[in-house]
Design a protein around this motif. Structure first.
Motif, mmCIF file in Angstrom:
data_model
loop_
_atom_site.group_PDB
_atom_site.id
_atom_site.type_symbol
_atom_site.label_atom_id
_atom_site.label_comp_id
_atom_site.label_asym_id
_atom_site.label_seq_id
_atom_site.Cartn_x
_atom_site.Cartn_y
_atom_site.Cartn_z
ATOM 1 N N ALA A 291 -6.105 -17.806 -1.398
ATOM 2 C CA ALA A 291 -5.835 -17.739 -2.959
ATOM 3 C C ALA A 291 -7.069 -18.656 -3.593
ATOM 4 O O ALA A 291 -7.924 -19.555 -2.968
ATOM 5 C CB ALA A 291 -4.726 -18.639 -3.322
ATOM 6 N N ALA B 24 -3.612 -11.721 6.647
ATOM 7 C CA ALA B 24 -4.333 -12.000 5.202
ATOM 8 C C ALA B 24 -4.491 -10.556 4.825
ATOM 9 O O ALA B 24 -4.160 -10.423 3.364
ATOM 10 C CB ALA B 24 -5.627 -12.699 5.208
ATOM 11 N N ALA C 196 -2.717 -8.895 1.226
ATOM 12 C CA ALA C 196 -3.338 -8.529 0.246
ATOM 13 C C ALA C 196 -3.410 -7.000 0.097
ATOM 14 O O ALA C 196 -3.274 -6.556 -1.404
ATOM 15 C CB ALA C 196 -4.863 -8.641 0.406
ATOM 16 N N THR D 37 2.221 -3.990 -0.154
ATOM 17 C CA THR D 37 3.165 -4.698 -1.335
ATOM 18 C C THR D 37 4.721 -4.399 -0.944
ATOM 19 O O THR D 37 4.844 -3.477 0.059
ATOM 20 C CB THR D 37 3.110 -4.132 -2.526
#
Length: 471
Positions: A239, A420, A424, A427
């Motif tokens: 982030a 990671a 990203a 979904t």
């Protein structure tokens, strides 16, 4: 499990001879080496019961996974270096003791915050098995003047893959029989088995092979730890707000390089790595291989459940052929010492699997899905075995254990990097478009893996010159 391994080892066992590998070492090597993968996979089915027991959300129970990853990624090369300096016996037994303590702590834990340090202790305790095994294989080769049998390295690879396959199933059975605490308690008998086997069978390190305290680079280890913790924490939760973590990792890494160049006994021999680019390339391939494998394992599984609507049990059955194919390929090719060919075939299979995933959709026949799973099993068997063997031949003999531990660190970097990437690109619910995005990412990594393999001409010579010199 120990009884099964005893029967497996009995097939190969014979008294130690001056001209032959001491096969009495095989069972203790395998038992200790599988402690880490079994604890990595067995927890998958107990996270939900643990969260229910302590009223903890998934964001908190996820630290049980991260704690083991962090401890193992840091501990493998550190413990490996200690094995290089002091021999495998002490660290093997110390690791077994820590594993037992972690199991007991998890069994009696009154709260979730106790389980997190228990997993950290477990991570450090299970660090000794693989580096110690690689050290023993190398030392047996030096003792006999012959290259160690390829079947020994193959046995280590197959044992780890088998445990990863059976881990969730065994964990489910343990939870059914004794609750989630049983997944921690199982480490107690395993640790006792390692203590008994290690005490009886592992050789005592001759005084000439023992290192000194001056050889333990504490500042280097501290800087390595800071670098890795900062990097892994960022990869676990990337982030913009966490910008300081990669900056800290870069600063610590720069300080580590400066430190290691100035010390006579470095923890990470930067000069040696700089002069051994084939080994560095092997570490990069290990990261890429793990990145692709875990992207497929977790991403495809999520799509099967969310996009295809399969139950968790059915999705697990669809994935089972991948592990079986990997074990079969490793068993069939394990006796062949060629490394380059295995990696090339593994890379092509990774590319084919990623391309096939780009064609799937919600109505794709199940046989196409099974075909993708089987194709992905090929690099599981070939790449893991070839990369392990490459480190065995490319690493300096006096740094065999730490080099093997560093390989595991790079593998964990790939595993965490896949998490990671999944966070990203996938979904919730994980639809077909999200799977295709992850497949494109896998395809890029697989092509890079193939290019790196084809460009590395040293792979064609790995193992040959050494084997010829000993014949």
């Amino acid at each position: 499990m120990t009884a099964t391994l005893e029967r497996f080892g009995r097939r190969f066992r014979r008294p130690a001879q001056a001209d032959g590998f001491d096969r009495r070492l095989i069972v203790p090597m395998i038992v200790s080496s599988v402690l880490n993968p079994v604890n990595s996979s067995i927890l998958a089915v107990s996270l939900v019961p643990i969260g229910i027991a302590f009223g903890a959300p998934p964001a908190q129970t996820a630290w049980l996974v991260s704690a083991l990853y962090l401890a193992t990624a840091i501990g493998q090369p550190v413990v490996g270096r200690l094995i290089d300096l002091y021999g495998p016996r002490r660290l093997y037994l110390a690791g077994a003791a820590l594993t037992g303590i972690a199991g007991l702590l998890g069994l009696l834990a009154p709260a979730l915050w106790v389980l997190v340090p228990a997993r950290v202790i477990l991570g450090f305790g299970t660090c000794a098995g693989y580096p110690a095994s690689m050290y023993l294989i190398r030392s047996e080769s030096e003792r006999t003047g012959r290259d160690s049998p390829a079947t020994v390295l193959t046995a280590l690879s197959i044992a780890s893959q088998t445990v990863i396959v059976l881990g969730p199933t065994a964990g489910g059975l343990l939870v059914h029989l004794g609750g989630w605490r049983a997944t921690f308690a199982v480490n107690i008998p395993l640790a006792l088995a390692c203590l008994a086997l290690g005490t009886r069978r592992l050789p005592r390190t001759p005084p000439a092979r023992r290192g000194s305290r001056s050889g333990l680079d504490a500042p280097g280890i501290a800087l390595f730890t800071v670098t890795l913790v900062a990097l892994l924490l960022f990869l676990m939760e990337p982030a913009v707000a966490h910008w300081y973590l990669p900056v800290l990792a870069v600063v610590a890494l720069a300080a580590l390089v400066v430190r290691e160049l100035r010390t006579a006994e470095p923890f990470v021999d930067v000069r040696l790595l700089g002069g051994n680019l084939p080994l560095v390339a092997t570490y990069v391939r290990g990261t890429l291989s793990a990145l692709i494998a875990y992207c497929f394992l977790y991403g495809f599984t999520q799509w099967l459940e969310d996009g295809r609507g399969l139950s968790a049990a059915t999705a697990g059955l669809v994935l089972l052929p991948m592990s079986l194919a990997g074990i079969g390929v490793a068993a069939l090719t394990g006796r062949r010492k060629g490394i380059r060919g295995k990696l090339v075939v593994g890379a092509i299979a990774q590319i084919a699997a990623a391309c096939l995933l780009l064609t799937v959709h919600t109505s794709t026949t199940v046989w196409v899905l099974v075909a993708a799973v089987c194709i992905m099993g090929i690099p599981q068997g070939l790449n893991n075995l070839a990369i392990q063997n490459a480190v065995y031949y490319q690493a300096e003999p006096d740094r065999m254990a730490s080099s093997a531990g560093l390989l595991r660190t790079f593998v964990y970097l790939g595993a965490i990097g896949s998490a990671a990437a999944g966070g990203a690109l996938l979904t919730r619910p994980a639809g077909t478009a999200a799977l295709h995005h992850l497949s494109q990412f896998m395809l890029i990594a697989a092509v890079l893996f193939l290019v790196l393999t084809l460009a590395d001409r040293s792979l064609g010579r790995v193992g040959r010159s050494e084997a010829a010199g000993r014949s």
